[in-house]
Design a protein around this motif. Structure first.
Motif, short mmCIF file in Angstrom:
data_model
loop_
_atom_site.label_atom_id
_atom_site.label_comp_id
_atom_site.label_asym_id
_atom_site.label_seq_id
_atom_site.Cartn_x
_atom_site.Cartn_y
_atom_site.Cartn_z
N GLN A 104 14.12 -5.67 -0.83
CA GLN A 104 14.38 -5.70 0.61
C GLN A 104 13.14 -6.12 1.39
OE1 GLN A 104 15.96 -2.04 2.12
NE2 GLN A 104 16.04 -2.75 4.23
N LEU A 105 11.98 -5.58 1.01
CA LEU A 105 10.75 -5.90 1.73
C LEU A 105 10.36 -7.37 1.56
CD1 LEU A 105 8.36 -4.55 3.38
CD2 LEU A 105 7.15 -4.48 1.19
N LEU A 106 10.46 -7.86 0.33
CA LEU A 106 10.02 -9.22 0.03
C LEU A 106 11.12 -10.26 0.17
CD1 LEU A 106 7.77 -8.43 -3.06
CD2 LEU A 106 7.11 -8.58 -0.66
N GLU A 107 12.37 -9.77 0.37
CA GLU A 107 13.52 -10.64 0.57
C GLU A 107 13.72 -11.61 -0.60
OE1 GLU A 107 13.18 -12.44 4.43
OE2 GLU A 107 13.84 -10.62 5.44
N ILE A 108 13.69 -11.05 -1.81
CA ILE A 108 13.96 -11.81 -3.02
C ILE A 108 14.44 -10.83 -4.07
CG2 ILE A 108 11.57 -11.61 -3.85
CD1 ILE A 108 11.89 -14.38 -5.11
N SER A 109 15.39 -11.25 -4.91
CA SER A 109 15.94 -10.34 -5.92
C SER A 109 14.98 -10.19 -7.09
CB SER A 109 17.29 -10.86 -6.42
OG SER A 109 17.10 -12.04 -7.20
N LYS B 73 -6.20 2.60 -3.46
CA LYS B 73 -5.40 2.86 -2.26
C LYS B 73 -5.97 2.05 -1.10
CE LYS B 73 -4.14 7.59 -3.59
NZ LYS B 73 -4.13 9.02 -3.19
N ALA B 74 -5.08 1.46 -0.33
CA ALA B 74 -5.50 0.71 0.86
C ALA B 74 -4.49 0.98 1.97
CB ALA B 74 -5.57 -0.79 0.57
N HIS B 75 -4.98 1.16 3.18
CA HIS B 75 -4.13 1.55 4.30
C HIS B 75 -4.14 0.48 5.40
CE1 HIS B 75 -3.83 5.56 2.56
NE2 HIS B 75 -5.14 5.54 2.41
N ASN B 76 -3.06 0.45 6.15
CA ASN B 76 -2.94 -0.43 7.32
C ASN B 76 -3.21 -1.89 6.98
OD1 ASN B 76 -2.23 1.57 9.25
ND2 ASN B 76 -4.37 2.20 9.38
N LEU B 77 -2.50 -2.37 5.97
CA LEU B 77 -2.55 -3.79 5.63
C LEU B 77 -1.34 -4.49 6.25
CD1 LEU B 77 -3.45 -3.61 1.83
CD2 LEU B 77 -5.01 -3.99 3.74
N ARG B 78 -1.53 -5.75 6.58
CA ARG B 78 -0.39 -6.53 7.08
C ARG B 78 0.13 -7.40 5.94
NH1 ARG B 78 1.89 -7.05 11.58
NH2 ARG B 78 0.20 -6.05 12.73
N LEU B 79 1.37 -7.10 5.52
CA LEU B 79 2.02 -7.86 4.45
C LEU B 79 2.96 -8.89 5.08
CD1 LEU B 79 3.55 -6.59 1.16
CD2 LEU B 79 4.97 -7.94 2.70
N THR B 80 2.85 -10.13 4.64
CA THR B 80 3.74 -11.20 5.11
C THR B 80 4.49 -11.75 3.92
OG1 THR B 80 2.16 -11.76 6.86
CG2 THR B 80 3.88 -13.37 6.36
N ASN B 81 5.84 -11.72 3.99
CA ASN B 81 6.63 -12.20 2.86
C ASN B 81 6.90 -13.70 2.98
OD1 ASN B 81 8.77 -12.55 4.67
ND2 ASN B 81 9.79 -10.65 4.09
N ARG B 82 7.68 -14.23 2.05
CA ARG B 82 7.91 -15.68 2.01
C ARG B 82 8.74 -16.17 3.19
NH1 ARG B 82 9.61 -18.04 -3.71
NH2 ARG B 82 11.54 -16.93 -3.24
#
Length: 477
Positions: free
Chosen positions: A165-170, A207-216
């Motif tokens: 769901q997060l990465l929008e790929i099966s 562990k890493a906090h407050n990262l901005r993840l951008t999907n495809r």
């Protein structure tokens, strides 16, 4: 022996009887037997034995391997094959049914006992593993966190529904793709690309906090990340288990609360507390340095008259009008705050680093001129307004924002008393300190006198001109 129930599938009746006798002597309970595949499947489904001894060659259409495959698929009961054949084809077919053992005929009773004991033990152990796997799968499928398993070469090995769901790929589409083909990571505050650091024997969890993840799909999320680096004992590297917790909503709520705590709700300018914090920070950083920063204290002249005659809503509109004018000058490091009903502060960083007030003087003139350019209108009628501005240099003269606030209030009050609609610079007095406002001194003195019984009553009599007409009176001085 715990009297486990054994089912025998053997097409030779004599062999079946001998096998039953041996099993009972070893302490097992034989719950049934069959000589062909169809009967065996029917009875096994009904009796549900603990383990099955299965001859490979059977009478009828189904051989032992085909029966075992059906048992594995539908009933999941462990099977031990019995056979006199060890040719390659038979062994390869038998592997497909994943038996827990294979006994070559003829066999000794001790061999049978050992195989049964080990097979039952393995069956129980396998059952516990499957139960844990099912529990683990249920957890992975039910959690909203995105969980990925990444191989040592960076390829995707597994993704749970949260990751899909997060990465929008099966999961199927992502298999064998590189992790960084599916997403990028960046520092939320700076925007700098975030690369996962190397692991070592002392740092297997990251562990890493407050990262901005951008999907495809170019959709961005704020995430917390945990990476567990599993190192195999037999290789120099292993899989990485990466989990992302989507905290976008929490981050949005936090930003909203932080904004509300630091900003005025009516105007969107900074509030009194945030201004105080920023002024103290400026004083701390500029200690011992030449100041090029000024605070413009701004009041709306005769605001109370408009507010009382036209109503508080009209007053709010005028306040927002002045705030909008100040916002036009909030750029670079400049910032503005509302500190009272009609009281504002604009902190201005001069273009001239030497502290020359020319720049801030021009700004004050622009603010005064904006009153005539942006005529305030209420219900179709114009209401001219003007401003009083006191300019305070932020320098070593002041030890705290409290002193700056007093100096600013004193200076802008002086402008008010002189008629308003102009600006004035703060005048530093002897000793480099501000003077307390006269009205504040009187309030303090009166309060102290009341507490300490310091008032003395003076009076004089008032005598009527015509005696007998009125009683004598007293005039309090």
């Amino acid at each position: 022996m715990s009297n486990e129930r054994v089912y025998i599938v053997e097409d030779e009746r004599v062999v079946a009887i001998d096998l039953k006798r041996r099993l009972e002597r070893l302490g097992y309970s034989v719950c049934g037997s069959a000589s062909n595949g169809q009967d065996a499947l029917s009875e096994i489904a009904r009796l549900r034995p603990d383990i099955i001894l299965m001859d490979v060659l059977l009478r009828g259409d189904l051989d032992g391997i085909e029966v075992a495959l059906t048992v594995k698929k539908e009933l999941d009961i462990p099977v031990i094959f019995l056979s006199a054949y060890t040719d390659h084809t038979t062994i390869e077919r038998a592997k497909e049914a994943t038996p827990v053992g294979f006994i070559l005929k003829p066999f000794k009773e001790r061999e049978l006992a050992t195989m049964l004991e080990m097979a039952l033990f393995k069956s129980v152990a396998d059952l516990k593993v499957r139960e844990k796997e099912q529990l683990f799968a249920a957890i992975l499928n039910s959690t909203t966190d995105a969980i990925l398993v990444v191989g040592k070469n960076g390829n995707i090995v597994f993704m749970n529904p949260g990751a899909e769901q997060l990465l929008e790929i099966s999961d199927t589409e992502a298999r064998h793709l590189q992790a960084y083909d599916l997403f990028t990571l960046a520092n939320k505050e700076t925007g700098e690309e975030y690369r996962i650091p190397r692991f070592n024997d002392h740092n297997k969890v990251l562990k890493a906090h407050n990262l901005r993840l951008t999907n495809r799909s170019n959709k961005s999320f704020v995430v917390d990340m945990i990476i567990n680096h599993e190192v195999s004992q037999n290789t120099t590297g292993g899989d990485r288990i990466i989990s992302f917790k989507d905290i976008s909503r929490l981050d949005e709520i936090t930003d909203t609360l932080n904004y509300q705590a630091s900003h005025d709700t009516l105007t969107g300018l900074l509030n009194r507390n945030e201004l105080a914090a920023r002024l103290n920070e400026i004083l701390r950083k500029s200690a011992g340095q030449q100041s090029s920063i000024h605070a413009l204290f701004i009041d709306i002249d005769h605001f109370k008259i408009l507010n009382d005659s036209c109503g508080t809503h009209a007053g709010d509109v005028l306040i927002r009008t002045v705030a909008a004018s100040l916002k036009r000058h909030v750029h670079g490091r400049n910032f503005a705050a509302r500190i009272g009903a009609d009281d504002f502060v604009l902190v201005h960083y001069s273009l001239d680093e030497s502290g020359d007030p020319t720049d801030v003087t021009e700004l004050a003139r622009v603010l005064l001129d904006s009153c005539t350019e942006d005529v305030f209108t209420w219900k179709g009628k114009p209401y001219p307004y003007t401003l009083s501005i006191g300019i305070i240099p932020i320098n070593e003269t002041f030890d705290s924002e409290h002193e700056i606030m007093i100096a600013g209030t004193q200076t802008v009050l002086k402008v008010h008393r002189s008629g308003g609609n102009r600006f004035s610079f703060y005048e530093q007095h002897t000793g480099g300190r501000y003077q307390s406002l006269p009205i504040s001194e009187w309030i303090s003195r009166i309060h102290s006198a009341l507490q300490e019984d310091g008032f003395v009553l003076y009076y004089q009599p008032i005598e009527p001109l015509l005696r007998g007409k009125e009683r004598s009176k007293l005039e309090i001085l």
